[in-house]
Write a protein that holds these residues in place. Structure first.
Motif, PDB file in Angstrom:
ATOM      1  N   ARG A  34      25.430  -4.697  -3.069  1.00  0.00           N
ATOM      2  CA  ARG A  34      26.076  -5.219  -4.390  1.00  0.00           C
ATOM      3  C   ARG A  34      25.800  -6.408  -4.811  1.00  0.00           C
ATOM      4  NH1 ARG A  34      32.279  -4.844  -1.939  1.00  0.00           N
ATOM      5  NH2 ARG A  34      32.389  -6.539  -0.619  1.00  0.00           N
ATOM      6  N   ASN A  35      26.464  -7.181  -5.559  1.00  0.00           N
ATOM      7  CA  ASN A  35      26.284  -8.472  -6.018  1.00  0.00           C
ATOM      8  C   ASN A  35      26.188  -9.479  -4.584  1.00  0.00           C
ATOM      9  OD1 ASN A  35      26.844  -7.797  -8.527  1.00  0.00           O
ATOM     10  ND2 ASN A  35      28.979  -8.407  -8.459  1.00  0.00           N
ATOM     11  N   LEU A  36      25.287 -10.344  -4.806  1.00  0.00           N
ATOM     12  CA  LEU A  36      24.993 -11.370  -3.466  1.00  0.00           C
ATOM     13  C   LEU A  36      25.994 -12.395  -3.591  1.00  0.00           C
ATOM     14  CD1 LEU A  36      21.101 -11.805  -3.973  1.00  0.00           C
ATOM     15  CD2 LEU A  36      22.297 -10.118  -2.648  1.00  0.00           C
ATOM     16  N   LEU A  37      26.360 -12.773  -2.239  1.00  0.00           N
ATOM     17  CA  LEU A  37      27.100 -13.850  -2.067  1.00  0.00           C
ATOM     18  C   LEU A  37      26.470 -15.154  -1.590  1.00  0.00           C
ATOM     19  CD1 LEU A  37      30.212 -12.403  -0.216  1.00  0.00           C
ATOM     20  CD2 LEU A  37      29.966 -12.775  -2.800  1.00  0.00           C
ATOM     21  N   VAL A  38      26.793 -16.270  -1.924  1.00  0.00           N
ATOM     22  CA  VAL A  38      25.982 -17.417  -1.267  1.00  0.00           C
ATOM     23  C   VAL A  38      26.987 -18.379  -0.637  1.00  0.00           C
ATOM     24  CG1 VAL A  38      24.982 -19.712  -2.033  1.00  0.00           C
ATOM     25  CG2 VAL A  38      24.646 -17.504  -3.553  1.00  0.00           C
ATOM     26  N   THR A  39      26.663 -18.555   0.731  1.00  0.00           N
ATOM     27  CA  THR A  39      27.627 -19.243   1.564  1.00  0.00           C
ATOM     28  C   THR A  39      27.509 -20.701   1.170  1.00  0.00           C
ATOM     29  OG1 THR A  39      26.099 -19.558   3.209  1.00  0.00           O
ATOM     30  CG2 THR A  39      26.911 -17.521   3.390  1.00  0.00           C
ATOM     31  N   PRO A  40      28.593 -21.482   1.853  1.00  0.00           N
ATOM     32  CA  PRO A  40      28.355 -22.788   1.704  1.00  0.00           C
ATOM     33  C   PRO A  40      27.275 -23.783   2.118  1.00  0.00           C
ATOM     34  CG  PRO A  40      30.662 -22.367   2.385  1.00  0.00           C
ATOM     35  CD  PRO A  40      29.576 -21.005   2.528  1.00  0.00           C
ATOM     36  N   ARG A  41      26.484 -22.997   3.173  1.00  0.00           N
ATOM     37  CA  ARG A  41      25.107 -23.448   3.624  1.00  0.00           C
ATOM     38  C   ARG A  41      24.214 -22.947   2.845  1.00  0.00           C
ATOM     39  NH1 ARG A  41      25.645 -26.442   8.248  1.00  0.00           N
ATOM     40  NH2 ARG A  41      27.642 -27.333   8.308  1.00  0.00           N
ATOM     41  N   HIS A  42      24.123 -22.096   1.894  1.00  0.00           N
ATOM     42  CA  HIS A  42      23.261 -21.677   0.893  1.00  0.00           C
ATOM     43  C   HIS A  42      22.501 -20.515   1.599  1.00  0.00           C
ATOM     44  CE1 HIS A  42      24.208 -25.126  -1.326  1.00  0.00           C
ATOM     45  NE2 HIS A  42      23.629 -26.107  -0.522  1.00  0.00           N
ATOM     46  N   ALA A  43      23.108 -19.686   2.511  1.00  0.00           N
ATOM     47  CA  ALA A  43      22.430 -18.656   3.210  1.00  0.00           C
ATOM     48  C   ALA A  43      22.939 -17.469   2.138  1.00  0.00           C
ATOM     49  CB  ALA A  43      23.048 -18.363   4.520  1.00  0.00           C
ATOM     50  N   THR A  44      21.999 -16.553   1.715  1.00  0.00           N
ATOM     51  CA  THR A  44      22.235 -15.509   0.864  1.00  0.00           C
ATOM     52  C   THR A  44      22.462 -14.109   1.839  1.00  0.00           C
ATOM     53  OG1 THR A  44      20.930 -16.265  -0.722  1.00  0.00           O
ATOM     54  CG2 THR A  44      21.384 -13.995  -0.906  1.00  0.00           C
ATOM     55  N   VAL A  45      23.763 -13.740   1.787  1.00  0.00           N
ATOM     56  CA  VAL A  45      24.129 -12.664   2.533  1.00  0.00           C
ATOM     57  C   VAL A  45      24.469 -11.538   1.635  1.00  0.00           C
ATOM     58  CG1 VAL A  45      25.630 -11.832   4.251  1.00  0.00           C
ATOM     59  CG2 VAL A  45      24.836 -14.247   4.446  1.00  0.00           C
ATOM     60  N   GLU A  46      24.448 -10.374   2.082  1.00  0.00           N
ATOM     61  CA  GLU A  46      24.580  -9.080   1.251  1.00  0.00           C
ATOM     62  C   GLU A  46      25.801  -8.338   1.814  1.00  0.00           C
ATOM     63  OE1 GLU A  46      21.235  -6.987   0.397  1.00  0.00           O
ATOM     64  OE2 GLU A  46      20.185  -8.808  -0.166  1.00  0.00           O
ATOM     65  N   PRO A  47      26.888  -8.162   1.164  1.00  0.00           N
ATOM     66  CA  PRO A  47      28.094  -7.715   1.889  1.00  0.00           C
ATOM     67  C   PRO A  47      27.846  -6.046   1.954  1.00  0.00           C
ATOM     68  CG  PRO A  47      28.672  -8.201  -0.222  1.00  0.00           C
ATOM     69  CD  PRO A  47      27.467  -8.895   0.015  1.00  0.00           C
ATOM     70  N   PRO A  48      28.224  -5.480   2.830  1.00  0.00           N
ATOM     71  CA  PRO A  48      28.118  -4.108   2.887  1.00  0.00           C
ATOM     72  C   PRO A  48      29.275  -3.286   1.932  1.00  0.00           C
ATOM     73  CG  PRO A  48      29.147  -4.630   4.856  1.00  0.00           C
ATOM     74  CD  PRO A  48      28.784  -5.858   4.136  1.00  0.00           C
ATOM     75  N   VAL A  49      28.895  -2.067   1.708  1.00  0.00           N
ATOM     76  CA  VAL A  49      29.911  -1.205   0.693  1.00  0.00           C
ATOM     77  C   VAL A  49      29.782   0.148   1.584  1.00  0.00           C
ATOM     78  CG1 VAL A  49      30.133  -0.045  -1.240  1.00  0.00           C
ATOM     79  CG2 VAL A  49      29.419  -2.474  -1.431  1.00  0.00           C
ATOM     80  N   ARG A  50      30.878   0.557   1.775  1.00  0.00           N
ATOM     81  CA  ARG A  50      31.044   1.819   2.594  1.00  0.00           C
ATOM     82  C   ARG A  50      30.592   2.904   1.794  1.00  0.00           C
ATOM     83  NH1 ARG A  50      31.622   4.733   7.255  1.00  0.00           N
ATOM     84  NH2 ARG A  50      32.882   6.707   6.688  1.00  0.00           N
ATOM     85  N   GLU A  51      29.738   3.780   2.418  1.00  0.00           N
ATOM     86  CA  GLU A  51      29.297   4.995   1.816  1.00  0.00           C
ATOM     87  C   GLU A  51      29.754   6.176   2.956  1.00  0.00           C
ATOM     88  OE1 GLU A  51      25.058   4.821   1.261  1.00  0.00           O
ATOM     89  OE2 GLU A  51      25.442   3.946  -0.826  1.00  0.00           O
ATOM     90  N   PRO A  52      30.323   7.170   2.556  1.00  0.00           N
ATOM     91  CA  PRO A  52      30.735   8.401   3.379  1.00  0.00           C
ATOM     92  C   PRO A  52      29.455   8.882   4.226  1.00  0.00           C
ATOM     93  CG  PRO A  52      31.615   8.651   1.116  1.00  0.00           C
ATOM     94  CD  PRO A  52      30.534   7.542   0.957  1.00  0.00           C
ATOM     95  N   GLU A  53      29.755   8.959   5.513  1.00  0.00           N
ATOM     96  CA  GLU A  53      28.465   9.487   6.265  1.00  0.00           C
ATOM     97  C   GLU A  53      28.064  10.768   5.865  1.00  0.00           C
ATOM     98  OE1 GLU A  53      28.580   7.417  10.390  1.00  0.00           O
ATOM     99  OE2 GLU A  53      30.352   8.480  10.221  1.00  0.00           O
ATOM    100  N   THR A  54      26.858  11.190   5.763  1.00  0.00           N
ATOM    101  CA  THR A  54      26.177  12.353   5.443  1.00  0.00           C
ATOM    102  C   THR A  54      26.138  13.312   6.725  1.00  0.00           C
ATOM    103  OG1 THR A  54      24.032  11.671   5.956  1.00  0.00           O
ATOM    104  CG2 THR A  54      24.627  11.365   3.584  1.00  0.00           C
ATOM    105  N   SER A  55      25.958  14.631   6.798  1.00  0.00           N
ATOM    106  CA  SER A  55      25.823  15.447   7.819  1.00  0.00           C
ATOM    107  C   SER A  55      24.455  14.920   8.693  1.00  0.00           C
ATOM    108  CB  SER A  55      25.587  16.800   7.415  1.00  0.00           C
ATOM    109  OG  SER A  55      24.462  16.964   6.470  1.00  0.00           O
ATOM    110  N   ASP A  56      23.527  14.575   7.907  1.00  0.00           N
ATOM    111  CA  ASP A  56      22.198  14.079   8.547  1.00  0.00           C
ATOM    112  C   ASP A  56      22.555  13.014   9.442  1.00  0.00           C
ATOM    113  OD1 ASP A  56      20.773  16.306   7.842  1.00  0.00           O
ATOM    114  OD2 ASP A  56      19.762  14.909   6.149  1.00  0.00           O
ATOM    115  N   ARG A  57      23.282  11.985   8.953  1.00  0.00           N
ATOM    116  CA  ARG A  57      23.698  10.685   9.483  1.00  0.00           C
ATOM    117  C   ARG A  57      24.641  11.002  10.946  1.00  0.00           C
ATOM    118  NH1 ARG A  57      23.090   5.549  11.396  1.00  0.00           N
ATOM    119  NH2 ARG A  57      24.892   4.399  11.829  1.00  0.00           N
ATOM    120  N   VAL A  58      25.549  11.845  10.717  1.00  0.00           N
ATOM    121  CA  VAL A  58      26.558  12.298  11.682  1.00  0.00           C
ATOM    122  C   VAL A  58      25.728  13.000  12.778  1.00  0.00           C
ATOM    123  CG1 VAL A  58      28.390  13.900  12.373  1.00  0.00           C
ATOM    124  CG2 VAL A  58      28.293  12.535  10.318  1.00  0.00           C
TER     125      VAL A  58
END
Length: 565
Positions: A34-58
């Motif tokens: 989703r939207n990128l966040l920029v930390t105070p030290r300029h590191a780009t980190v991408e926050p996770p977004v919850r997706e329901p687990e599929t039967s394959d993943r389970v």
């Protein structure tokens, strides 16, 4: 007053030693961007977004757990004590005329204990070009209670040790920072003379944001991973084949002189030699007992990090009694809690909203966390004397553990023995768990070893051997991971074997402030939960407790989730 002073002191120390830095992340498994966040030290980190687990993943998560458990039971990647291989480097005395460390004469490190702490330390030392051997006293790896949290700080340590290990663990893990975590009241609760809020069972008391502090520090979000999966990843990607020798318990050792190494005696009579001996053999560490001159009764089979708890019910009963005696001899503290734990294959009713929660009650509390693969890992902690065991199953009561838990956390009238009717969630997970999957153990921790230290000569300890802590912060394995990284960093500075003692002292000097604070915070949290019911009844005290907890947690998490350790 004692509570506020302790918290204030801890927060002052946290503010004094917390630091952040930046890094370049890779994509997490099982989340989308989703939207990128920029930390105070300029590191780009991408926050996770919850997706329901599929039967394959389970299916993938559950199958990998079963395969890793079977591999662990079969000691895959390990070697038995009677392999007959006389070529192992540790069987040969150290060269007396060559103390200069080089590619041709690497530093030789023996590690006692093949749990997470020992495997991480071995991987870190191997990555620095050292020769490594692990002596594990258990005959097989046996997970206790299922998955463990690999929090953001531990992921950073693993990434620095070996990026492949870090990425494999993240792929195998389930992100827990993408949903709410926190404390709930377990049952309907009022306050003295009605002077305050009436709490209904299941009400949120405090909510924690475990994601933003990690993002601010430029770190990966916390994942939960099955213990045997972690062990197999470390065996496969961290160390050479057959580095771990099972059924090999250290009985004694002697230092041969400054820079001359250590002679190690195993219980089966085998003799080993090393430049350095590291004790990562758990809270009842044999290496620590010898190093600190403790009584013979200060260690035992329960020390095994690889065993991770009892292998069967009979052993669990023996360990409950033995631990009481070992704690007295080893200067360890009984937490006042016995813990029932299990991993159950069950899709929780709140899985899409909650990743981790604690239901608080009188002299007990219930903890649950998403274990991945539509499984829930839960812990029921009950205040009682140490050494207790459950009745044997009978035709009248074939499930004594489950029967007790359903009574202790009764969700229907008339409630538990205190008359408290509990939130339905504990009942939901209990009923989904087979009796044979429920394990029990008493919880112990210990005071920081400020006077005794973590090293002596060419021997040092790490993990639970050095700083056992209550599970409230989920940092036990994470701090052991940091230990392994720091140990290897300091040993990598050794140019001659005479430098070893100084390197181990530097490891202790750099690690003791941080682990002391975390031990104190974990112990404080546990002690406060014991008296939670009383505090919530007293006007002003309960709200003050909740306020201080809510205010302090962002500082605590920022301290935990630092990239420097």
């Amino acid at each position: 007053m004692k509570f506020s002073t302790t918290v204030s002191s801890a927060l002052f120390l946290i503010a004094s030693v917390s630091t952040t830095t930046s890094f370049t992340p890779v994509q997490s498994f099982g989340v989308h961007r989703r939207n990128l966040l920029v930390t105070p030290r300029h590191a780009t980190v991408e926050p996770p977004v919850r997706e329901p687990e599929t039967s394959d993943r389970v299916r993938q998560v559950r199958d990998r757990f079963r395969k890793a458990s079977q591999d662990a039971a079969n000691a895959k990647g390990c070697v038995a004590q009677d392999d007959g291989d006389e070529s192992s480097w540790w069987r040969k005395p150290l060269p007396e005329d060559n103390d200069v460390i080089s590619n041709q004469r690497p530093l030789r490190v023996v590690i006692a204990g093949g749990g997470v702490a020992g495997l991480v330390t071995a991987a870190a030392c191997h990555a620095k070009g050292m020769q490594v051997a692990i002596f594990e006293q258990a005959s097989q790896y046996a997970p206790y209670g299922g998955p463990i949290q690999i929090q953001s700080n531990a992921l950073r340590a693993l990434e620095r040790i070996n990026p492949v290990i870090c990425e494999e663990i993240r792929k195998a893990g389930t992100v827990t920072a993408d949903r709410v975590s926190g404390l709930k009241i377990g049952y309907k609760k009022g306050v003295f003379l009605g002077l305050g809020k009436q709490y209904e069972k299941g009400d949120w008391l405090v909510r924690f944001d475990t994601l933003q502090p990690a993002l601010d520090a430029g770190l990966y979000p916390t994942v939960v991973v099955d213990r045997p999966v972690i062990q197999q990843i470390l065996l496969e990607h961290g160390i050479p084949e057959k580095t771990v020798r099972i059924k090999s318990r250290i009985a004694n050792y002697e230092e041969l002189g400054p820079g001359k190494g250590v002679r190690i005696l195993l219980e089966d009579g085998t003799v080993a030699y090393a430049d350095v001996l590291i004790g990562s053999d758990g809270i009842w560490s044999s290496v620590r007992r010898i190093m600190h001159g403790l009584d013979q009764g200060a260690d035992g089979f329960a020390a095994s990090g690889a065993a991770g708890g009892a292998l069967n019910e009979a052993e669990a009963r023996r360990m409950a009694k033995d631990s009481v005696l070992m704690a007295n001899n080893a200067n360890r503290r009984y937490s006042k809690f016995t813990c029932y734990a299990a991993l159950t294959e069950h899709r929780a009713s709140n899985i899409e909203e909650v990743s981790y929660q604690i239901l608080l009650g009188k002299d007990k509390y219930f903890v649950s966390t998403d274990g991945g693969g539509e499984r829930q890992q839960w812990f029921a902690l009950i205040r009682e004397p140490a050494g207790g065991v459950d009745p044997e199953p009978t035709p009248e009561n074939p499930t004594p553990k489950l029967t007790r838990l359903l009574q202790e956390f009764n969700h229907e009238e008339p409630g538990d023995q205190n008359g408290d009717v509990w939130d339905d969630f504990a009942y939901e997970l209990f009923k989904a768990t087979p009796e044979e999957d429920i394990k029990r153990r008493d919880l112990y921790d210990g005071s920081p070893l400020l006077m005794q230290g973590w090293s002596k000569g060419q021997v040092a300890i790490c993990g639970d051997a050095a700083h056992p802590m209550m599970p409230n912060l989920g940092q036990g394995g994470c701090q052991a991971t940091e230990d392994g990284y720091r140990l290897a960093e300091e040993l990598a500075t050794v140019r001659t074997t005479k430098d070893i003692e100084g390197a181990l002292q530097e490891y202790y000097r750099k690690r003791i402030p941080r682990t002391t604070i975390i031990q104190a915070l974990a112990q404080l949290g546990s002690d406060l939960l014991v008296d939670f019911d009383k505090m919530m009844t007293i006007p002003l005290v309960g709200p003050f407790f909740l306020f201080m907890t809510q205010v302090s947690m962002p500082f605590v998490l920022r301290f935990l989730y630092t990239p420097e350790f």
